[in-house]
Design a protein around this motif. Sequence first.
Motif, PDB file in Angstrom:
ATOM      1  N   LEU A  91       0.826  -1.210   0.000  1.00  0.00           N
ATOM      2  CA  LEU A  91       0.000   0.000   0.000  1.00  0.00           C
ATOM      3  C   LEU A  91       0.861   1.262   0.000  1.00  0.00           C
ATOM      4  O   LEU A  91       0.571   2.230  -0.712  1.00  0.00           O
ATOM      5  N   ARG A  92       1.913   1.258   0.810  1.00  0.00           N
ATOM      6  CA  ARG A  92       2.794   2.431   0.860  1.00  0.00           C
ATOM      7  C   ARG A  92       3.482   2.659  -0.479  1.00  0.00           C
ATOM      8  O   ARG A  92       3.692   3.800  -0.899  1.00  0.00           O
ATOM      9  N   ALA A  93       3.836   1.557  -1.151  1.00  0.00           N
ATOM     10  CA  ALA A  93       4.470   1.683  -2.469  1.00  0.00           C
ATOM     11  C   ALA A  93       3.524   2.306  -3.481  1.00  0.00           C
ATOM     12  O   ALA A  93       3.957   2.904  -4.469  1.00  0.00           O
ATOM     13  N   LYS A  94       2.220   2.175  -3.237  1.00  0.00           N
ATOM     14  CA  LYS A  94       1.220   2.744  -4.136  1.00  0.00           C
ATOM     15  C   LYS A  94       0.777   4.137  -3.689  1.00  0.00           C
ATOM     16  O   LYS A  94      -0.178   4.696  -4.232  1.00  0.00           O
ATOM     17  N   GLY A  95       1.451   4.670  -2.666  1.00  0.00           N
ATOM     18  CA  GLY A  95       1.181   6.040  -2.256  1.00  0.00           C
ATOM     19  C   GLY A  95       0.188   6.209  -1.130  1.00  0.00           C
ATOM     20  O   GLY A  95      -0.214   7.339  -0.824  1.00  0.00           O
ATOM     21  N   HIS A  96      -0.222   5.121  -0.475  1.00  0.00           N
ATOM     22  CA  HIS A  96      -1.181   5.218   0.627  1.00  0.00           C
ATOM     23  C   HIS A  96      -0.436   5.393   1.956  1.00  0.00           C
ATOM     24  O   HIS A  96       0.616   4.791   2.175  1.00  0.00           O
ATOM     25  N   MET A  97      -1.015   6.185   2.830  1.00  0.00           N
ATOM     26  CA  MET A  97      -0.428   6.417   4.153  1.00  0.00           C
ATOM     27  C   MET A  97      -0.948   5.355   5.123  1.00  0.00           C
ATOM     28  O   MET A  97      -2.148   5.301   5.411  1.00  0.00           O
ATOM     29  N   ILE A  98      -0.062   4.511   5.596  1.00  0.00           N
ATOM     30  CA  ILE A  98      -0.440   3.452   6.539  1.00  0.00           C
ATOM     31  C   ILE A  98       0.370   3.647   7.818  1.00  0.00           C
ATOM     32  O   ILE A  98       1.605   3.566   7.810  1.00  0.00           O
ATOM     33  N   SER A  99      -0.320   3.902   8.910  1.00  0.00           N
ATOM     34  CA  SER A  99       0.373   4.156  10.176  1.00  0.00           C
ATOM     35  C   SER A  99       0.625   2.858  10.930  1.00  0.00           C
ATOM     36  O   SER A  99      -0.045   1.839  10.705  1.00  0.00           O
ATOM     37  N   THR A 100       1.583   2.908  11.843  1.00  0.00           N
ATOM     38  CA  THR A 100       1.878   1.752  12.693  1.00  0.00           C
ATOM     39  C   THR A 100       0.686   1.429  13.584  1.00  0.00           C
ATOM     40  O   THR A 100       0.382   0.255  13.838  1.00  0.00           O
ATOM     41  N   ALA A 101      -0.001   2.463  14.039  1.00  0.00           N
ATOM     42  CA  ALA A 101      -1.179   2.256  14.889  1.00  0.00           C
ATOM     43  C   ALA A 101      -2.258   1.466  14.149  1.00  0.00           C
ATOM     44  O   ALA A 101      -2.909   0.587  14.728  1.00  0.00           O
ATOM     45  N   SER A 102      -2.434   1.765  12.862  1.00  0.00           N
ATOM     46  CA  SER A 102      -3.430   1.033  12.069  1.00  0.00           C
ATOM     47  C   SER A 102      -3.053  -0.432  11.937  1.00  0.00           C
ATOM     48  O   SER A 102      -3.915  -1.321  11.980  1.00  0.00           O
TER      49      SER A 102
END
Length: 354
Positions: A91-102
């Motif tokens: 997801l991050r490679a596709k530009g989405h912000m993914i937090s550690t908390a999530s």
Amino acid sequence: EFDGPLAVVCGAWHVPALQAAHTQKSDQALLKGMARRKTMMTFAPWTGPRLALGYGYGAGVVAPGWCKHLWQTRAQGDSSILWLARIASVLRAKGHMISTASLIEAERLARALAAIRERPKPGFEELRDASIAGLFNGEALLWKMVEAELLLGADVGEIPPDTPLAPLIDDLQRNQKTARLKPEALERELSIDLRSESGLFRSTLLHRLNVLGVNWGKLTDTGRSRGTFRERWMLAWQPEYAVQLVENLVYGPTIEKAANGRLVQMIAAAATLDTLAALVQGAITAALSEASAAGLVALEEKAAHSSECLELLASVPPLADIIRYGEARKTETERLAGLLERLIVEGSIALPYA
């Protein structure tokens, strides 16, 4: 020769033939007089998508990527966490912000779902549902964006270097030699004059490869501005094309037969009239007589039962292109012209009700 018991690994279709009792004498009588033929054995490297196929010669493994992950993490206790981390990485490679908390919340949710479903630990379904809820904000469509990359992957198997060439690769090399086209990784432009035998052969080869999903050449539209007898291609050979070619062995041993077989299958599965028309255009352009005949029959049957205006009119451009450029490829267009006229009339009649 071997006198002991034999173990045969095969599909269920062949089991009755193996279970039937046959004597050596009957086998010899059956084979008597049959001509000997030279055969060659080769191996096709497996790929993730091929493993996932549930028909033909696929293995029917629903999620090879997940199975690989389980195998690689079999000795670890945090396979669920690693899988979620992999999802986050994609997801991050596709530009989405993914937090550690999530990620932490998704992992907790997966464990809770496993407990509710009375499972010892989270499986694929729990991790998927938890990811959609915790990482995708409940948007299942976002999961579809990464599903193929995660579950299928892009892994390609290996075969021994001394393995004989697959028939399709062997046939391709013969065609490349005849067409005097050398596979090169660097992109280069190729202009083809369809009025010459060599030009027509080159064009037919490239179109047939495109039918097989081997996009060695990509046709551009610029060549047609200079007349119906010219095509302009951009050529660039990629190593994975050899694998894609081998995967088409299920359709036939030569490029022509494989392209015919694959296109016939696609024609049988086509659901709309415009899709059928595009497939017929591809079959005629690639000089695939078997697929062309099957496509025309299917097209006529589909047209006879269709009253959708947009569908009827959408099938007109591909057929018009065939007739327009048919002279360059020496295509018989009489049958197509009649069908095209019929489609235009039926589409026009249905237009007021669209």
